[in-house]
Design an enzyme around this catalytic site. Sequence first.
Site: not given
Length: 150
Positions: A45, A56, A58, A83, A85, A88, A147
């Site tokens: 991130n 982010h 990912e 996990s 979002c 992503c 975020d």
Amino acid sequence: MTGKTAHLKFMKAAVAEARKGLREGGIPIGAVLVKGGRIIGRGHNRRVQKRSAILHAEMDCLENAGRLKAADYRKCAIYSTLSPCSMCTGAILLYKIPTVVIGENRTFKGPESYSRKFVKLVNLDLPECKKMMADFIEARPELWNEDIGE
């Protein structure tokens, strides 16, 4: 190497990315993209560091993997310490990455029910990932709330 052993190996690399982000003053979430048993992309991130609305872990990981053919993404797994979002998850579904392995989902749970319709989702539920996020949220709640859009 068994499935669990491989998952832990690649998650360790994602955790290293998360810790790198924390050292840079950012949010400690990391990700790696794996194809054929090797890491082809890494990210963490970097919203704070780059003043970005979308970096982010990912997204940074996919960007750092570079342009791939559609068939390549379908042979990948993405590992994230948290996990994914909705944003992503959307990228993961767009590229049809079939496997998503997460470090934990107690701190934040993305749209897992929806994504399970399209991907294999593995939650390792790792204490290290939970502690890293809990410690960060306690220390920087305002940054965490920014975020995740609260």
